[in-house]
Every structure is written in C-alpha cells, then in structure tokens.
Design an enzyme around this catalytic site. Structure first.
Site, PDB file in Angstrom:
ATOM      1  N   LYS A  90       0.863  -1.188   0.000  1.00  0.00           N
ATOM      2  CA  LYS A  90       0.000   0.000   0.000  1.00  0.00           C
ATOM      3  C   LYS A  90       0.892   1.227   0.000  1.00  0.00           C
ATOM      4  O   LYS A  90       1.852   1.313   0.775  1.00  0.00           O
ATOM      5  CB  LYS A  90      -0.881  -0.002   1.268  1.00  0.00           C
ATOM      6  CG  LYS A  90      -1.807   1.199   1.367  1.00  0.00           C
ATOM      7  CD  LYS A  90      -3.070   0.989   0.562  1.00  0.00           C
ATOM      8  CE  LYS A  90      -3.848   2.270   0.295  1.00  0.00           C
ATOM      9  NZ  LYS A  90      -3.420   2.986  -0.916  1.00  0.00           N
ATOM     10  N   GLN A 111       7.212   3.894   3.876  1.00  0.00           N
ATOM     11  CA  GLN A 111       5.791   3.523   3.887  1.00  0.00           C
ATOM     12  C   GLN A 111       5.532   2.263   4.714  1.00  0.00           C
ATOM     13  O   GLN A 111       4.509   2.159   5.387  1.00  0.00           O
ATOM     14  CB  GLN A 111       5.335   3.294   2.434  1.00  0.00           C
ATOM     15  CG  GLN A 111       3.828   3.318   2.249  1.00  0.00           C
ATOM     16  CD  GLN A 111       3.285   4.732   2.156  1.00  0.00           C
ATOM     17  OE1 GLN A 111       3.826   5.564   1.462  1.00  0.00           O
ATOM     18  NE2 GLN A 111       2.215   5.000   2.868  1.00  0.00           N
ATOM     19  N   LYS A 114       5.427   3.390   8.351  1.00  0.00           N
ATOM     20  CA  LYS A 114       4.296   4.308   8.521  1.00  0.00           C
ATOM     21  C   LYS A 114       2.994   3.512   8.566  1.00  0.00           C
ATOM     22  O   LYS A 114       2.162   3.693   9.453  1.00  0.00           O
ATOM     23  CB  LYS A 114       4.276   5.272   7.335  1.00  0.00           C
ATOM     24  CG  LYS A 114       3.147   6.281   7.349  1.00  0.00           C
ATOM     25  CD  LYS A 114       2.945   6.967   5.998  1.00  0.00           C
ATOM     26  CE  LYS A 114       4.221   7.559   5.442  1.00  0.00           C
ATOM     27  NZ  LYS A 114       3.953   8.406   4.233  1.00  0.00           N
ATOM     28  N   LYS A 126       5.487   1.768  -3.140  1.00  0.00           N
ATOM     29  CA  LYS A 126       5.415   3.119  -3.722  1.00  0.00           C
ATOM     30  C   LYS A 126       5.657   3.007  -5.210  1.00  0.00           C
ATOM     31  O   LYS A 126       6.353   2.085  -5.657  1.00  0.00           O
ATOM     32  CB  LYS A 126       6.499   4.016  -3.102  1.00  0.00           C
ATOM     33  CG  LYS A 126       6.216   5.499  -3.224  1.00  0.00           C
ATOM     34  CD  LYS A 126       5.275   5.949  -2.132  1.00  0.00           C
ATOM     35  CE  LYS A 126       4.895   7.392  -2.253  1.00  0.00           C
ATOM     36  NZ  LYS A 126       4.236   7.850  -1.015  1.00  0.00           N
ATOM     37  N   GLY A 165      -2.532   8.361  -4.253  1.00  0.00           N
ATOM     38  CA  GLY A 165      -1.848   9.557  -4.753  1.00  0.00           C
ATOM     39  C   GLY A 165      -0.602   9.904  -3.965  1.00  0.00           C
ATOM     40  O   GLY A 165      -0.327   9.358  -2.907  1.00  0.00           O
ATOM     41  N   ASP A 166       0.200  10.771  -4.535  1.00  0.00           N
ATOM     42  CA  ASP A 166       1.345  11.398  -3.880  1.00  0.00           C
ATOM     43  C   ASP A 166       1.598  12.662  -4.715  1.00  0.00           C
ATOM     44  O   ASP A 166       0.678  13.152  -5.392  1.00  0.00           O
ATOM     45  CB  ASP A 166       2.558  10.440  -3.851  1.00  0.00           C
ATOM     46  CG  ASP A 166       3.678  10.935  -2.924  1.00  0.00           C
ATOM     47  OD1 ASP A 166       3.550  10.775  -1.703  1.00  0.00           O
ATOM     48  OD2 ASP A 166       4.679  11.505  -3.405  1.00  0.00           O
ATOM     49  N   THR A 209      -4.266  13.690   5.158  1.00  0.00           N
ATOM     50  CA  THR A 209      -2.859  13.838   5.524  1.00  0.00           C
ATOM     51  C   THR A 209      -2.649  15.130   6.316  1.00  0.00           C
ATOM     52  O   THR A 209      -1.998  15.136   7.366  1.00  0.00           O
ATOM     53  CB  THR A 209      -1.960  13.803   4.272  1.00  0.00           C
ATOM     54  OG1 THR A 209      -2.371  12.717   3.450  1.00  0.00           O
ATOM     55  CG2 THR A 209      -0.503  13.649   4.642  1.00  0.00           C
ATOM     56  N   ASN A 240      -1.847  19.199  -1.974  1.00  0.00           N
ATOM     57  CA  ASN A 240      -2.842  18.534  -1.144  1.00  0.00           C
ATOM     58  C   ASN A 240      -2.527  18.626   0.347  1.00  0.00           C
ATOM     59  O   ASN A 240      -3.370  19.064   1.145  1.00  0.00           O
ATOM     60  CB  ASN A 240      -2.965  17.062  -1.584  1.00  0.00           C
ATOM     61  CG  ASN A 240      -3.826  16.264  -0.648  1.00  0.00           C
ATOM     62  OD1 ASN A 240      -3.357  15.686   0.330  1.00  0.00           O
ATOM     63  ND2 ASN A 240      -5.116  16.270  -0.892  1.00  0.00           N
ATOM     64  N   SER A 384      -6.789   5.969   3.661  1.00  0.00           N
ATOM     65  CA  SER A 384      -6.790   5.044   2.516  1.00  0.00           C
ATOM     66  C   SER A 384      -7.183   3.644   2.995  1.00  0.00           C
ATOM     67  O   SER A 384      -7.950   2.940   2.328  1.00  0.00           O
ATOM     68  CB  SER A 384      -5.399   4.976   1.878  1.00  0.00           C
ATOM     69  OG  SER A 384      -5.204   6.042   0.979  1.00  0.00           O
TER      70      SER A 384
HETATM   71  P1  NDP Z   1       1.096  17.835  -4.393  1.00  0.00           P
HETATM   72  O1  NDP Z   1       1.552  17.444  -5.745  1.00  0.00           O
HETATM   73  O2  NDP Z   1      -0.338  18.067  -4.154  1.00  0.00           O
HETATM   74  O3  NDP Z   1       1.882  19.133  -3.898  1.00  0.00           O
HETATM   75  C1  NDP Z   1       3.264  19.140  -3.831  1.00  0.00           C
HETATM   76  C2  NDP Z   1       3.730  20.520  -3.447  1.00  0.00           C
HETATM   77  O4  NDP Z   1       5.121  20.490  -3.164  1.00  0.00           O
HETATM   78  C3  NDP Z   1       3.565  21.530  -4.556  1.00  0.00           C
HETATM   79  O5  NDP Z   1       3.365  22.793  -3.988  1.00  0.00           O
HETATM   80  C4  NDP Z   1       4.892  21.441  -5.271  1.00  0.00           C
HETATM   81  O6  NDP Z   1       5.234  22.595  -6.017  1.00  0.00           O
HETATM   82  C5  NDP Z   1       5.835  21.263  -4.125  1.00  0.00           C
HETATM   83  N1  NDP Z   1       7.011  20.505  -4.586  1.00  0.00           N
HETATM   84  C6  NDP Z   1       7.014  19.268  -5.139  1.00  0.00           C
HETATM   85  N2  NDP Z   1       8.240  18.882  -5.472  1.00  0.00           N
HETATM   86  C7  NDP Z   1       9.042  19.906  -5.149  1.00  0.00           C
HETATM   87  C8  NDP Z   1      10.432  20.113  -5.245  1.00  0.00           C
HETATM   88  N3  NDP Z   1      11.249  19.172  -5.758  1.00  0.00           N
HETATM   89  N4  NDP Z   1      10.915  21.286  -4.785  1.00  0.00           N
HETATM   90  C9  NDP Z   1      10.092  22.228  -4.246  1.00  0.00           C
HETATM   91  N5  NDP Z   1       8.760  22.078  -4.135  1.00  0.00           N
HETATM   92  C10 NDP Z   1       8.252  20.943  -4.571  1.00  0.00           C
HETATM   93  O7  NDP Z   1       1.650  16.689  -3.419  1.00  0.00           O
HETATM   94  P2  NDP Z   1       1.207  16.338  -1.928  1.00  0.00           P
HETATM   95  O8  NDP Z   1       0.743  17.545  -1.222  1.00  0.00           O
HETATM   96  O9  NDP Z   1       0.318  15.164  -1.999  1.00  0.00           O
HETATM   97  O10 NDP Z   1       2.593  15.826  -1.321  1.00  0.00           O
HETATM   98  C11 NDP Z   1       3.468  16.681  -0.594  1.00  0.00           C
HETATM   99  C12 NDP Z   1       4.359  15.834   0.296  1.00  0.00           C
HETATM  100  O11 NDP Z   1       3.546  15.087   1.204  1.00  0.00           O
HETATM  101  C13 NDP Z   1       5.213  14.785  -0.432  1.00  0.00           C
HETATM  102  O12 NDP Z   1       6.440  14.640   0.259  1.00  0.00           O
HETATM  103  C14 NDP Z   1       4.403  13.521  -0.284  1.00  0.00           C
HETATM  104  O13 NDP Z   1       5.209  12.355  -0.393  1.00  0.00           O
HETATM  105  C15 NDP Z   1       3.860  13.704   1.120  1.00  0.00           C
HETATM  106  N6  NDP Z   1       2.680  12.925   1.462  1.00  0.00           N
HETATM  107  C16 NDP Z   1       1.542  12.970   0.713  1.00  0.00           C
HETATM  108  C17 NDP Z   1       0.429  12.247   1.085  1.00  0.00           C
HETATM  109  C18 NDP Z   1      -0.843  12.310   0.331  1.00  0.00           C
HETATM  110  O14 NDP Z   1      -1.808  11.676   0.759  1.00  0.00           O
HETATM  111  N7  NDP Z   1      -0.961  13.066  -0.758  1.00  0.00           N
HETATM  112  C19 NDP Z   1       0.451  11.375   2.263  1.00  0.00           C
HETATM  113  C20 NDP Z   1       1.677  11.443   3.015  1.00  0.00           C
HETATM  114  C21 NDP Z   1       2.737  12.185   2.608  1.00  0.00           C
HETATM  115  P3  NDP Z   1       5.014  22.619  -7.611  1.00  0.00           P
HETATM  116  O15 NDP Z   1       3.548  22.811  -7.794  1.00  0.00           O
HETATM  117  O16 NDP Z   1       5.845  23.731  -8.092  1.00  0.00           O
HETATM  118  O17 NDP Z   1       5.506  21.276  -8.100  1.00  0.00           O
HETATM  119  O1  2IT Z   2       3.189   8.915   1.474  1.00  0.00           O
HETATM  120  C1  2IT Z   2       2.039   8.490   1.662  1.00  0.00           C
HETATM  121  O2  2IT Z   2       1.700   7.973   2.739  1.00  0.00           O
HETATM  122  C2  2IT Z   2       1.046   8.654   0.597  1.00  0.00           C
HETATM  123  N1  2IT Z   2       1.366   9.237  -0.430  1.00  0.00           N
HETATM  124  C3  2IT Z   2      -0.340   8.096   0.742  1.00  0.00           C
HETATM  125  C4  2IT Z   2      -0.365   6.624   0.478  1.00  0.00           C
HETATM  126  C5  2IT Z   2      -1.714   5.986   0.409  1.00  0.00           C
HETATM  127  O3  2IT Z   2      -1.751   4.811   0.032  1.00  0.00           O
HETATM  128  O4  2IT Z   2      -2.729   6.619   0.714  1.00  0.00           O
END
Ligand code: NDP
Ligand code: 2IT
Length: 452
Positions: A90, A111, A114, A126, A165-166, A209, A240, A384
């Site tokens: 997952k 993961q 976590k 992943k 998603g991520d 998250t 997100n 999830s």
């Molecule tokens: P999104 O794609 O929704 O948003 C990512 C954000 O981070 C954007 O603002 C993006 O800017 C910025 N970003 C991405 N890559 C870079 C980079 N290399 N340098 C600077 N800024 C960057 O992703 P999420 O919000 O879902 O994910 C954000 C973090 O949270 C990640 O580390 C992800 O692994 C983690 N996460 C997400 C979960 C989820 O359920 N979605 C769960 C747990 C953890 P830009 O628009 O310019 O790319």
């Molecule tokens: O980093 C993470 O925990 C996620 N991107 C969410 C993973 C999931 O299966 O909901």
C-alpha cells in the site's frame, strides 16, 4: 553503530551506491533500531533488517503516450513492492520529473513502517513515473495515466497492491487510472484509494494527511502543555497536504503565514484566512496556477522566488511551529539553524523525509519537538485503509465517522511513539519512537511468516 546495523548499512551502500535518498532513509531508521538490537537477538539471527532493505519486488516499465501534437513520448514507470509482511502493498504514486529508483525505494521503505504505525493491515509500496504533469493538458494526463495503468494493472489488485496519490497524483489522475483498470479487468474493486466520492472514494481522504498532521502535532504539543491556539505557523508547499494542513491549523486557532511551490514562496503576515485558502485551492487544484499569483491578488504579501543555492527564506521567518509539506530534503542544515535561531518549537513533517540527516540532528539537538513523517503524515494512508475497508464492505461512512477514526488513529500513534521513545530511547525522541514502534510489528510478522 552496532555491528549488525552497520553491516546492513554497508551492504546498502555497496549494492546501491547511487541511491542517496534510499541510503538516507535506511540510515535514519537503523540509527533508531541500533538502540534495541541487543534486546532482539532473533532479529539479527533471522536477518530481519537485511531482508527489510531489499524490496520484495521492483517493477520498472515503459510508459509510451501520445502528446497533443501527435508525437510519441516515453516515460519510465515504477512500482516498488517493499513489504507485504502485514498486509497488501500500500502506498502512493508520484508523478514528478525527479522520480528515480532511489526516490521510489526511500518512499516505499518509509511507507512500510508508517503503515505499520496506523494499526491497519497494510504492507508498504510506492510507485510513479518521471512524467511531469506540469503544463500538460487534461487529455495528455489522461493518455499518460491510461498507458501507465495498462502495464501496472497486472501487478496490483485489492488484495495484492493498492496504490493511491502522492506528489502530482490527485483525484484527477486516480480517476483516469481507475477508469483504465476497470476497462482492462472488467472489475469494479477497491484497487486504488483516493477515488472520487461518486465512485467508491472515502470522505475525508483528501483532507486526511493535512488533518492528521495537525492532530498528531496537537497531541505532541498538549503532551508538553503547549497549544496551537494563537500561534504563528510556517507551511511549505501548496498542494494537497499543505492546503489541508492550513485548513486544520486555522480551525484550531493558529495563524499560517507562508506557502510555497517549486518556483517560490509567499509570506502573508496577516495570515492565510479560510477565504484566502479557498483561493489557493482553486488556484492550484482547478487552474493549476502558481503560488506567485497569491501575492498578485492580495495586498501586503511578499513573494520570494526560489534560489536553490541559498537557504530557503521560508524557514527563516519568525514563527512558533513549522510544517514542511512539499518534498524530501527541503530543510537542510542552514534551514534548521535558521529555524532554531527563530525559536521554532515544533516541526511537523507533512512531507516524506523533509529534513536532511544533519537538519534533523540540529533540530533535535536544540530540543525542537520533531514529529517525524512516518507518524506525522500517516493520516493519509490511514484513511486510505479506511477507504479499502469501506470498499470491501460496499459502504460509505459519513465525514464525521471517518474524521473520528482518523483522530483516534493519530492519537494512538502519538501514544505508541511516545511510549516507545520513553522505553527505548529518550522522552520526546519521536524519531526513535516511530521507527521502533513501526519496526516491531513488521518484524514480528516476518518472524512468524518464516524465510520469505
Ligand atoms: P502535491 O503534488 O499536491 O503538492 C506538492 C507541493 O510540493 C507543490 O506545492 C509542489 O510545487 C511542491 N514541490 C514538489 N516537489 C518539489 C520540489 N522538488 N521542490 C520544491 N517544491 C516541490 O503533493 P502532496 O501535497 O500530496 O505531497 C506533498 C508531500 O507530502 C510529499 O512529500 C508527499 O510524499 C507527502 N505525502 C503525501 C500524502 C498524500 O496523501 N498526498 C500522504 C503522506 C505524505 P510545484 O507545484 O511547483 O511542483
Ligand atoms: O506517502 C504516503 O503515505 C502517501 N502518499 C499516501 C499513500 C496511500 O496509500 O494513501
């Protein structure tokens, strides 16, 4: 380091010399496991750690798709199935040009532990691709997602591997992938999470998250007789996780003054109110615009373009708490020093591995409360897991019920990581607490399941 953990780390350095992010994730983890290894001779004897750093399966594949000009484009797709010890693989899918095997493996490794912390029966994996969704039309994103799923579908399933998603993968992409999976297999099953509410998604999954991050941080603060009420917070990212972190911080009476994207950051001293947050959600999720536009829309907002050579100015603003919600290694040594200098009391990791090893050391060495990603951002995958449960039961739970479950999962995580910290490490060392508490369950399952 203990000779058992050192041997495992040396092996990783030798077998995967270019995988810096993976090495970093393994190193931080082993540093914590070091503290219990003498108490667990069976772990060394049965080579549990040696097995944990080797994915059960790694899939890499070609993703051909046609752009709007009719030209063929090729990307590389990945799915790292790290561990199925406690449940089906997952974990999310990331679409970003920086994606490579090292990043996929670090994320899959994190993961595993976590997911264990959530208390739900989920293994770890992943995936993703180096496809860059930025600037692509909806039709291009759809064609990419369909092609990606045309290969991935044979490796996943509701009882095998359940992606979500991520970075770069939200409701739009999950919808396109789900549609293609259904078309190929003729099965409507819970093979992906983060689906739309109209076709099997869970209430609160988009929020989970960010909300979970704030619930866990709040629990840590309460443990120290501190609170969010009236406090100033820094949030990075604007996707997100960042959006729903701001939403919950506002609800709990804090003031958020920053957001960012890969081009730059905004500083809004007066605070990102719910009304301004609604603008950000529309800007990022619907218009797919840049955070710079926030500074053009609202008065008194400073925009600073990103200069990767310099410390990030976002971490050099006076505030009480900081929530990195963008990406890995976004807080480096100099940033951590700035946070400490400015009196930050808590760093809650919304992103995966946002702090470098040095940064983590500086923060913890200066008694900054550090809520590590494995625990702090586990709310997303936890909901999830609840989406999987609802799909299996062919049910939809109310927002209230899912939110209640999420709160209770985050409170449990707090209890487990703080107890593990006190028992095996030092009080408030939540990094050790999360690594150790997450490890124990996976390790026990591996011992019970024999040599696989
Ligand atoms: P999104 O794609 O929704 O948003 C990512 C954000 O981070 C954007 O603002 C993006 O800017 C910025 N970003 C991405 N890559 C870079 C980079 N290399 N340098 C600077 N800024 C960057 O992703 P999420 O919000 O879902 O994910 C954000 C973090 O949270 C990640 O580390 C992800 O692994 C983690 N996460 C997400 C979960 C989820 O359920 N979605 C769960 C747990 C953890 P830009 O628009 O310019 O790319
Ligand atoms: O980093 C993470 O925990 C996620 N991107 C969410 C993973 C999931 O299966 O909901």
């Amino acid at each position: 380091m203990h000779d058992v953990t050192e041997r495992v780390y040396e092996h990783v350095l030798k077998t995967d010399p270019d995988q810096k992010e993976f090495q970093q994730a393994v190193y931080t983890f082993l540093q914590s496991i070091d503290k219990i290894i003498d108490e667990l001779p069976e772990v060394a004897y049965h080579k549990i750690l040696d097995r944990m750093v080797e994915p059960e399966r790694t899939i890499m594949f070609r993703v051909p798709w046609i752009d709007d000009e009719g030209k063929l484009q090729i990307n590389r797709g990945y799915r790292v199935e790290m561990s199925s010890a406690i449940g089906p693989y997952k974990g999310g899918l990331r679409l970003h040009p920086s994606v490579n095997l090292s990043i996929m493996k670090f994320l899959a490794f994190e993961q595993v532990f976590k997911n264990s912390l959530t208390g739900l029966p989920m293994g770890g994996g992943k995936g993703g691709s180096d496809f860059n969704p930025k600037g692509k039309s909806d039709a291009e994103v759809m064609r990419f997602c369909q092609s990606f799923m045309t290969e991935l579908y044979r490796h996943i399933g509701p009882d095998t591997d359940v992606p979500a998603g991520d970075i770069g993968v939200g409701g739009r992409e999950i919808g396109f992938m789900f549609g293609q999976y259904k078309r190929i297999t003729n099965k409507f099953v819970g093979v992906l999470t983060g689906k739309g509410m109209d076709f099997g998604g869970s209430n609160i999954r988009p929020e989970a998250t960010g909300y979970g991050l704030v619930y866990l941080s709040d629990a840590i603060l309460r443990g120290e007789k501190m609170s969010l009420e009236g406090k100033t917070c820094l949030v990075s990212g604007s996707g997100n996780v960042a959006q729903f972190t701001v939403e919950k911080l506002n609800e709990l009476g804090a003031k958020v003054v920053t957001l960012s994207d890969s081009s730059g950051m905004i500083y809004d001293e007066s605070g990102i109110t719910p009304e301004k947050l609604a603008y950000v959600k529309n800007l990022k999720n619907v218009k797919r615009g840049r955070i710079k536009e926030y500074a053009e829309k609202y008065n008194g907002v400073e925009y600073i373009a990103r200069n990767p050579e310099e410390p990030n100015p976002l971490w050099n603003i006076k505030a009480d708490y900081a929530f990195p919600c963008a990406t890995q290694n976004e807080i480096l040594k100099a940033d951590a020093e700035n946070l400490v200098k400015n009196g930050i009391r808590l760093v809650g990791e919304g992103a995966n591995m946002p702090c470098s090893v040095e940064a983590e050391g500086i923060l913890m060495g200066n008694n900054v409360l550090l809520a590590p990603a494995k625990a702090a951002n586990a709310g997303g995958v936890a909901v999830s897991g609840l989406e999987m449960a609802q799909n299996s039961a062919r049910m939809t739970w109310t927002r209230e019920k899912v939110d209640q479950e999420l709160r209770s999962i985050m409170n449990n995580i707090y209890k487990n990581i703080s107890e593990a910290a006190e028992r095996y490490s030092t009080k408030n060392n939540f990094v050790d607490g999360a690594n150790i508490a997450g490890f124990m369950k996976v390790s026990r399952a591996m011992l019970a399941e024999g040599y696989v």
